[in-house]
Design an enzyme around this catalytic site. Structure first.
Site, PDB file in Angstrom:
ATOM      1  N   GLU A   1       0.796  -1.225   0.000  1.00  0.00           N
ATOM      2  CA  GLU A   1       0.000   0.000   0.000  1.00  0.00           C
ATOM      3  C   GLU A   1       0.834   1.283   0.000  1.00  0.00           C
ATOM      4  OE1 GLU A   1      -3.101   0.292  -0.456  1.00  0.00           O
ATOM      5  OE2 GLU A   1      -3.875  -1.735  -0.115  1.00  0.00           O
TER       6      GLU A   1
ATOM      7  N   SER B   1     -53.832  -9.991 -17.332  1.00  0.00           N
ATOM      8  CA  SER B   1     -54.816  -8.957 -17.648  1.00  0.00           C
ATOM      9  C   SER B   1     -54.660  -7.675 -16.857  1.00  0.00           C
ATOM     10  CB  SER B   1     -56.235  -9.513 -17.446  1.00  0.00           C
ATOM     11  OG  SER B   1     -56.524 -10.475 -18.434  1.00  0.00           O
TER      12      SER B   1
END
Length: 773
Positions: free
Chosen positions: A118, A401
C-alpha cells in the site's frame, strides 16, 4: 517649375525609392533558440510562481474548513447503518462483531505486508508523499502499471474516517482537506498508531471490518497465528474487498495475494524463496467453511426486510456510494410495520393458506403520492438466505390482464377520448395481421359490450380490439411513460406484459394520484462520515390527463365492487379501492400433465388513496410436475391483498377519488358511465349475447366524504370463503405470455360463463349529469 526644380524632384524621388527598396529587402531580425528557451523558461517560472501562490491560498482556504482531527473518528466503526422511515435502526452492515487489535499486538509480518503493497515510503513521509504523487502522475501519463496510487496510507485512513468514497465527492476541496488532515495526523500520532487505526477500520468483504475480524472470519485464527500466505491475503483484501476475499473469487484472491508477496520481496521484507513457498499454498487452505457463517447475527428486522435491503444497497451503488467502504447513515422509506406484516403473511398460514412451501409470492407497496417504496416482499420460505432472489423486481413473468388498463383502455381514453360506455365487440377475432385466434378461458363470446363491462369482466377480445384501434406505437409510448422500457410491443402484450410488481405498483400509482408518475424510491437521505447529508426524492411527471386516470380508476372500482367483477372477492363494503386481476395460462404448444384450468402466474394490482399494491404468485419452476396454480390457489393474491389492505389502512382516511370537471356521468340502462365533455361517443342499446351478464347498478358514488377506517373486518378464512363462492362470481382470467407472432400460443381468459340474464331490448334510458352538480 524650372528645369532645375524638375531635376531636383526626379533625384529626390529616385533616392526615396532606393531607400525604400533597401529597407524592404533587409531580412527580419531572428530570435535564437537559446533566447526562446530562456523566455519560455522565465514564463513558466512566472506561471508556476503565480500558480503556487494561488494554489497555496486555495489549499489553505480549503484546509481551514476541514473537520477536526479526533481519535474517536479514527477509531470508530466505519460501518454503514440503515434506518427505516421512522429513523429506527434496521441493521449495520457487518455480520460479525468487530474485533480490534492493539498496537502492541500487530504482527510485524502484517505491517511489512501492508506497507509493501500500500505505501512503501510510509515510514519516511509525513502524511503526504510528493514523490509518490509524482510517480503516480508519471504512470498515468506513460500508461505504466503500478500497484500503488498517489494516496498514502494516512490519506486512505482519513478518507475512511471522514469522507465519502463516492467518486463525485473526490473534489479538489476534499483532496485538500484529506491531505491537510493526513499531515496533521502524522504529527499527532506515531506511524504504528496510524497503521493500527488503518488495520482496525478497513472493510474486508462479506460484511466484516478490521483485519483481526477478517482473520477470525476467514481462517478462524488470530492475526499472529496466520501463515505468510494467509497474512498476504488479508493485507491485500482492502483494495477490492468484494473481489479479493477468498469466498467471492479464489482466482482473484490468489492473484492479489501473490501481488502482495511480490511487493514484499521488492521491499526486501521476505526472500524470493519465501514468496515462492507461500504462493504454492492455496488461498482455501485452512479457510473456514462459508456455511459456518450462515447463522451469524442478523436482526429480525433485517430478515423481514431482506428484499428491500438488497434494493437499498443496489441503489446506493447506483448513486455512487460504496456502503461497505464508507461510513454512511442511510435513511430509507421503509415502513417496518407494513414490512413485518408482509413477511408474516407470506411465511405463515395464519392469514391465507398456501398449498405447499414451494409456491412463491412477491409484492411491492408504494405511496402513490410520492413514489416512495414502503415495503417489498421478495419471496417466502427463504430460510436464512441473505439478499437472495428478489422476485418483486424480476421482470421475467407476465402480468396477465393487469396489463389491460395500461396497454389498452388507458391509451384509448387518453388518445381517442373514449367514454367508459364505448361499444366493443366480444366476437370471433384473430390477432391483427395473423390467423391466430384469440379466446377467453370460457371459449365463449358475449357480443357487444361496453369498455367498462369488458374491463370489469376482463374480456380479452374487446381489450385487443381496443389496442388495435389505439395502435401499438401509441400504446408503447403510454406504458413507457409509466416506468416500462419496451423497445417494441406486440398485440398479445395487451393482455400480458413482462414486468415486475415494482413496475406495476408504480404504474398503477399514476392512475391513483391523477396521472403523475413517480419513479420508485427506496432512499430518503444519506449522511456521510463528516456529517454532510443529501436528500433524495422522486420528482413526479404528469404522464396522462387527470380525466384518463379518473376514468380508469372508476372502472377499476367496478372490478372490485360489482359482483360480476373479477376482483369482487377483494371487496370491503364502504371502502374505496380500485384494482385489477391478472392470470397467465400455460402456452398451448407446451405439453404438460396439468389440468385445463392450470395457471402459471396470478396477479392482483390494486390501490387506495394511500397505497398502490402489486402482488404476484407462482412457482420458480412452473413447468415441473405439480408446479401450477389451480383455481383456488390462483385467488390467493386477492385474499392476500384484502387481508393486507384492511390491516394497513387502519386509522387512515377513507376518501373517494374526485371527479375532474371535464368528466361527465351518464346513466345508460341503469348503469353509470363516464364520458369527457365536448366529445361524442355513440352508445347503442343492443340485445346482448345469451351469455351476457346483466348490467349491475352497483356503482361507487363520487362522494368526497372522508372518514377514518377504525375497524375493517378481516379473517384468516377469507381464502376458504372465496374458494367456495358461487362460480358466477368470477375471480380469474388467464392470458398467454406469447406474442401474436409466436405461432399457436393464443391468449385465454379464465372467466367462467355468467348466468344468462339478457339485457332488455327496450329503449335506452339516458340520464346525463353535470359534473359540478
Amino acid at each position: 517649375m524650372t528645369k532645375q526644380d524638375q531635376q531636383y524632384s526626379r533625384v529626390a524621388r529616385r533616392q526615396q525609392a532606393a531607400h525604400k527598396q533597401k529597407h524592404s529587402q533587409q531580412p527580419k531580425k531572428k530570435w535564437s533558440f537559446k533566447k526562446i528557451a530562456v523566455t519560455v523558461a522565465l514564463s513558466l517560472v512566472a506561471l508556476i510562481f503565480v500558480g503556487f501562490i494561488g494554489g497555496s491560498l486555495l489549499f489553505f482556504a480549503y484546509a481551514k474548513s476541514a473537520p477536526a482531527l479526533t481519535t474517536s473518528k479514527l477509531t470508530s466503526d466505519s460501518s454503514t447503518t440503515i434506518y427505516d422511515a421512522k429513523g429506527h435502526k434496521i441493521l449495520t452492515l457487518g455480520t460479525e462483531k468487530r474485533q480490534a487489535i492493539k498496537e502492541q499486538k500487530v504482527p510485524q509480518q502484517l505491517k511489512d505486508a501492508i506497507v509493501s503493497i500500500e505505501d512503501k515510503r510510509f515510514y519516511k513521509h509525513h502524511g503526504v508523499d510528493p514523490y509518490r504523487i509524482m510517480s503516480a502522475a508519471v504512470n498515468d501519463v506513460t500508461g505504466s502499471s503500478s500497484l500503488q496510487g498517489g494516496s498514502t496510507l494516512d490519506q486512505q485512513l482519513i478518507k475512511l474516517a471522514y469522507f465519502s468514497t463516492k467518486k463525485s465527492d473526490q473534489t479538489l476541496k476534499r483532496k485538500a482537506q484529506e491531505a491537510w488532515l493526513a499531515i496533521k495526523m502524522d504529527k499527532q500520532y506515531s506511524k504504528d498508531q496510524i497503521l493500527t487505526f488503518y488495520i482496525n477500520k478497513v472493510f474486508m468483504g462479506n460484511g466484516i471490518y478490521g483485519m483481526q475480524t477478517a482473520a477470525e472470519y476467514y481462517y478462524g485464527k488470530h492475526l499472529s497465528e496466520l501463515s505468510l500466505a494467509q497474512t498476504a491475503l488479508i493485507a491485500g483484501i482492502p483494495n477490492a474487498p468484494s473481489s479479493y476475499n477468498p469466498y467471492s473469487n479464489v482466482q482473484l484472491a490468489t492473484q492479489r495475494r501473490n501481488e502482495v508477496l511480490n511487493a514484499m520481496v521488492a521491499n526486501k521484507k521476505i526472500s524470493a524463496a519465501q514468496a515462492a513457498q507461500a504462493k504454492a499454498v492455496s488461498v482455501t487452505d485452512g479457510l473456514v467453511s462459508q456455511d459456518a457463517h450462515t447463522n451469524s447475527s442478523q436482526t429480525k428486522q433485517a430478515k423481514w426486510s431482506d428484499a428491500y435491503l438488497k434494493q437499498v444497497i443496489k441503489d446506493l451503488y447506483d448513486k455512487g456510494y460504496d456502503p461497505y467502504a464508507s461510513s454512511l447513515k442511510v435513511y430509507t422509506n421503509l415502513n417496518m410495520d407494513i414490512q413485518k406484516r408482509l413477511y408474516n403473511m407470506a411465511n405463515t398460514n395464519e392469514y391465507v393458506y398456501y398449498p405447499d412451501n414451494k409456491v412463491q409470492i412477491a409484492a411491492t407497496i408504494i405511496n402513490p403520492n410520492n413514489g416512495k417504496v414502503l415495503a417489498m416482499l421478495g419471496g417466502r420460505k427463504n430460510g436464512d438466505v441473505t439478499y437472495g432472489l428478489n422476485r418483486a423486481v424480476q421482470t421475467s413473468r407476465t402480468n396477465g390482464s393487469t396489463a389491460k388498463p395500461l396497454m389498452d383502455f388507458g391509451p384509448a381514453i387518453e388518445y381517442l377520448s373514449w367514454a367508459t360506455y364505448h361499444q366493443l365487440e366480444d366476437t370471433e377475432y384473430n390477432y391483427p395481421g395473423t390467423s391466430i385466434a384469440l379466446h377467453d378461458f370460457d371459449k365463449a363470446y358475449k357480443g357487444t359490450m361496453t369498455m367498462q363491462d369488458a374491463l370489469m369482466q376482463s374480456r380479452n377480445i374487446p381489450a385487443i380490439r381496443a389496442l388495435a384501434t389505439v395502435g401499438l406505437t401509441r400504446a408503447r409510448n403510454f406504458v413507457n411513460k409509466l416506468g416500462f422500457n419496451y423497445k417494441s410491443v406486440e398485440y398479445s402484450n395487451g393482455i400480458g406484459m413482462p414486468s415486475s410488481t415494482l413496475q406495476n405498483a408504480a404504474a398503477y400509482a399514476a392512475f391513483d394520484n391523477g396521472g403523475t408518475y413517480y419513479e420508485p424510491s427506496y432512499i430518503n437521505k444519506v449522511t456521510i462520515a463528516d456529517g454532510e447529508s443529501k436528500t433524495y426524492e422522486s420528482s413526479g411527471k404528469q404522464v396522462m390527463q387527470a380525466s384518463t386516470a379518473y376514468m380508469i380508476t372508476y372502472m377499476l372500482q367496478q372490478v372490485i365492487t360489482n359482483p360480476s367483477g373479477t376482483g369482487y372477492h377483494a371487496n370491503i363494503p364502504g371502502f374505496y379501492q380500485a384494482g385489477k386481476t391478472g392470470t397467465n395460462a400455460y402456452p398451448d404448444d407446451i405439453e404438460t400433465n396439468f389440468p385445463d384450468n392450470a395457471t402459471m402466474d396470478s396477479w392482483f394490482n390494486a390501490y387506495t388513496k394511500h397505497y398502490s399494491v402489486s402482488i404476484w404468485m407462482g412457482y420458480d419452476h412452473p413447468y415441473r410436475d405439480a408446479n401450477y396454480l389451480d383455481t383456488a390457489t390462483a385467488r390467493i393474491p386477492i385474499a392476500f391483498y384484502k387481508s393486507l389492505i384492511a390491516n394497513i389502512s387502519q386509522g387512515k382516511s377513507n376518501t373517494n377519488w374526485k371527479r375532474p370537471s371535464n368528466v361527465y356521468t351518464k346513466t345508460l340502462d341503469g348503469q353509470k358511465y363516464l364520458y369527457l365533455a365536448g366529445t361524442s361517443d355513440p352508445y347503442t342499446s343492443q340485445k346482448k349475447h345469451s351469455n351476457s351478464s346483466t348490467h349491475s347498478s352497483n356503482s361507487v358514488a363520487n362522494s368526497q366524504d372522508t372518514s377514518s377506517i377504525s375497524s375493517l373486518t378481516t379473517t384468516s378464512s377469507v381464502l376458504s370463503s372465496s374458494s367456495s363462492s358461487s362460480s358466477s362470481q368470477s375471480t380469474a382470467e388467464s392470458s398467454s405470455s406469447s406474442t401474436a407472432s409466436a405461432n399457436t400460443n393464443s391468449s385465454q381468459s379464465q372467466t367462467p360463463s355468467q348466468p344468462s340474464n339478457p339485457t332488455s331490448s327496450a329503449a335506452t334510458t339516458t340520464t346525463t349529469t353535470n359534473p359540478n352538480q
